[in-house]
Design a protein around this motif. Sequence first.
Motif, PDB file in Angstrom:
ATOM      1  N   GLU A 187       0.814  -1.223   0.000  1.00 32.62           N
ATOM      2  CA  GLU A 187       0.000   0.000   0.000  1.00 32.62           C
ATOM      3  C   GLU A 187       0.847   1.271   0.000  1.00 32.62           C
ATOM      4  O   GLU A 187       0.461   2.271  -0.587  1.00 32.62           O
ATOM      5  CB  GLU A 187      -0.977   0.004   1.182  1.00 32.62           C
ATOM      6  CG  GLU A 187      -2.109  -0.993   1.038  1.00 32.62           C
ATOM      7  CD  GLU A 187      -2.926  -0.781  -0.240  1.00 32.62           C
ATOM      8  OE1 GLU A 187      -3.297   0.373  -0.554  1.00 32.62           O
ATOM      9  OE2 GLU A 187      -3.187  -1.788  -0.930  1.00 32.62           O
ATOM     10  N   LYS A 213       1.902   1.848  -3.550  1.00 28.67           N
ATOM     11  CA  LYS A 213       0.760   2.320  -4.346  1.00 28.67           C
ATOM     12  C   LYS A 213       0.511   3.797  -4.054  1.00 28.67           C
ATOM     13  O   LYS A 213       0.284   4.597  -4.961  1.00 28.67           O
ATOM     14  CB  LYS A 213      -0.499   1.511  -4.081  1.00 28.67           C
ATOM     15  CG  LYS A 213      -1.643   2.049  -4.922  1.00 28.67           C
ATOM     16  CD  LYS A 213      -2.742   1.080  -5.163  1.00 28.67           C
ATOM     17  CE  LYS A 213      -3.719   1.731  -6.134  1.00 28.67           C
ATOM     18  NZ  LYS A 213      -4.870   0.989  -6.403  1.00 28.67           N
ATOM     19  N   SER A 214       0.567   4.188  -2.775  1.00 30.70           N
ATOM     20  CA  SER A 214       0.319   5.595  -2.432  1.00 30.70           C
ATOM     21  C   SER A 214       1.395   6.504  -3.021  1.00 30.70           C
ATOM     22  O   SER A 214       1.107   7.622  -3.445  1.00 30.70           O
ATOM     23  CB  SER A 214       0.224   5.788  -0.911  1.00 30.70           C
ATOM     24  OG  SER A 214       1.477   5.612  -0.286  1.00 30.70           O
ATOM     25  N   VAL A 254       0.569   6.922  -6.710  1.00 31.40           N
ATOM     26  CA  VAL A 254      -0.577   7.836  -6.871  1.00 31.40           C
ATOM     27  C   VAL A 254      -0.131   9.272  -6.653  1.00 31.40           C
ATOM     28  O   VAL A 254      -0.467  10.170  -7.440  1.00 31.40           O
ATOM     29  CB  VAL A 254      -1.728   7.455  -5.909  1.00 31.40           C
ATOM     30  CG1 VAL A 254      -2.800   8.538  -5.890  1.00 31.40           C
ATOM     31  CG2 VAL A 254      -2.336   6.105  -6.294  1.00 31.40           C
ATOM     32  N   LYS A 255       0.667   9.482  -5.610  1.00 32.23           N
ATOM     33  CA  LYS A 255       1.170  10.836  -5.323  1.00 32.23           C
ATOM     34  C   LYS A 255       2.007  11.360  -6.494  1.00 32.23           C
ATOM     35  O   LYS A 255       1.865  12.510  -6.908  1.00 32.23           O
ATOM     36  CB  LYS A 255       2.005  10.815  -4.043  1.00 32.23           C
ATOM     37  CG  LYS A 255       2.524  12.172  -3.634  1.00 32.23           C
ATOM     38  CD  LYS A 255       3.338  12.087  -2.358  1.00 32.23           C
ATOM     39  CE  LYS A 255       3.858  13.474  -2.014  1.00 32.23           C
ATOM     40  NZ  LYS A 255       5.073  13.439  -1.228  1.00 32.23           N
TER      41      LYS A 255
END
Length: 193
Positions: A156, A159-160, A163-164
């Motif tokens: 996770e 993934k973050s 995305v950022k």
Amino acid sequence: MKYIIAGTDRPDSNTLKVSKIIQGIYKELGEAVEIIDLKELKQHLHDDIHYGKPSEALQPYINKVLGSDGLIVVCPEYNGSMPGILKYFIDHLKFPESFEYRPVCFVGLGAMFGALRPVEHLQGVFGYRNAFIFPERVFMMNVFKIINAEGQLTDELMKSLLVKQAKGFQKFAEALKTYKLDANSFIESKKST
């Protein structure tokens, strides 16, 4: 349109899996991006032995780079640097217009250091070619442990970070375009003079 360069020709690579994950992130953010899979164009890199004079089959890939609103380069670490096919592809691209004033960001895939070295090597190449380098890089350490058999990202935090980076890169590229500092605006201004 932005393009993701999946920087290896290895079959069933984690690089292509991560490229597809990134493509999905951009789709969730409302933007369609395409993948340039170096495995697909590998057969055409040797059609013409002269740099700067690509074969007809290679031209569509070159046109994608030349018309892109930005490039997301996903690069694994091979022997302390980028894969040879990625550098060879770069060497076939037109100078200076392929990267000059073009927004670019990097995602590195590796073991302990997440491809820090090849991304830094790429930053040197793209910097030399006057690209606008987005400063937020993502280094995916132990990538083989965080991508499952279905090609999904199980970490996770990673993934973050992706995305950022995608959100920031969208703003970065849009700001350059708004002020006509991006490659496509620069090319258009040269045509009108």
